[in-house]
Design an enzyme around this catalytic site. Sequence first.
Site, mmCIF file in Angstrom:
data_model
loop_
_atom_site.group_PDB
_atom_site.id
_atom_site.type_symbol
_atom_site.label_atom_id
_atom_site.label_comp_id
_atom_site.label_asym_id
_atom_site.label_seq_id
_atom_site.Cartn_x
_atom_site.Cartn_y
_atom_site.Cartn_z
ATOM 1 N N SER A 15 0.842 -1.191 0.000
ATOM 2 C CA SER A 15 0.000 0.000 0.000
ATOM 3 C C SER A 15 0.878 1.243 0.000
ATOM 4 C CB SER A 15 -0.876 -0.015 1.261
ATOM 5 O OG SER A 15 -1.448 1.245 1.492
ATOM 6 N N TYR A 28 -1.098 -0.117 10.352
ATOM 7 C CA TYR A 28 -1.243 -0.678 9.006
ATOM 8 C C TYR A 28 0.016 -0.471 8.154
ATOM 9 C CZ TYR A 28 -3.291 -1.068 4.280
ATOM 10 O OH TYR A 28 -3.559 -1.396 2.976
ATOM 11 N N LYS A 32 2.397 -3.199 5.801
ATOM 12 C CA LYS A 32 2.466 -3.104 4.341
ATOM 13 C C LYS A 32 3.890 -2.834 3.878
ATOM 14 C CE LYS A 32 -1.579 -4.126 3.004
ATOM 15 N NZ LYS A 32 -1.745 -5.312 2.161
#
Length: 155
Positions: A15, A28, A32
Site C-alpha cells: 500500500s 497498518y 504493508k
Amino acid sequence: KAGKPVTGRLVSTTSGSGLFGNVGQANYAPAKSAIATLSLVAALEMERYGVTSNCLSPIAATRMLASIGRDGGEAGWDRLDASNASPVVAWLCSEQAGWVTGQIFRVDGNKVMSVEGYRIGNVYESKSGEAVTVEELGVGIRKMFGAFPTGLTIS
C-alpha cells in the site's frame, strides 16, 4: 524439474501507506512496508531458482476509502477501480515478465509507475576521518541537508 528450466512468480500487494506513510495508520503502514521488503528479499533469494518476486501497490477504492465519504464514482471507467491493477498482475505472472524482479509497481488508474525505494542521499563525513562526534553533527547535518549558509566556514 528433470533438467528443464524452472520458473515461478511471486506477486505481493503493498500500500502507499507502507511505502510513503500516512497519518492515522501507524498499525497498518509498517505491515504493508514489511510486505514490500519481503518481496524484495524474496527476489534476491529466489533468483537462483528462476523465481521472480515483485510487489504491486494499487491506488484503488477499498473499504478503507469508504470512511472518507467516496460514493463510488461516476458511471463508466473508474480510475479507482481495483480491477485496473489486474492486467499488471497478469503480466507479472507471464513468461514475458521473467526478466523483471525485485520491483515495486504503483498502479494509478491508467498509469503504471516504478517505485524507487530508499536510496542514499547527501553525505556528511567526519572532520577527523574517524567516527563522527556529537559536537560536529549540529553543523554537519545542516550542511548535509543544505540548511547552512555555504559561504560560512566553521573550524
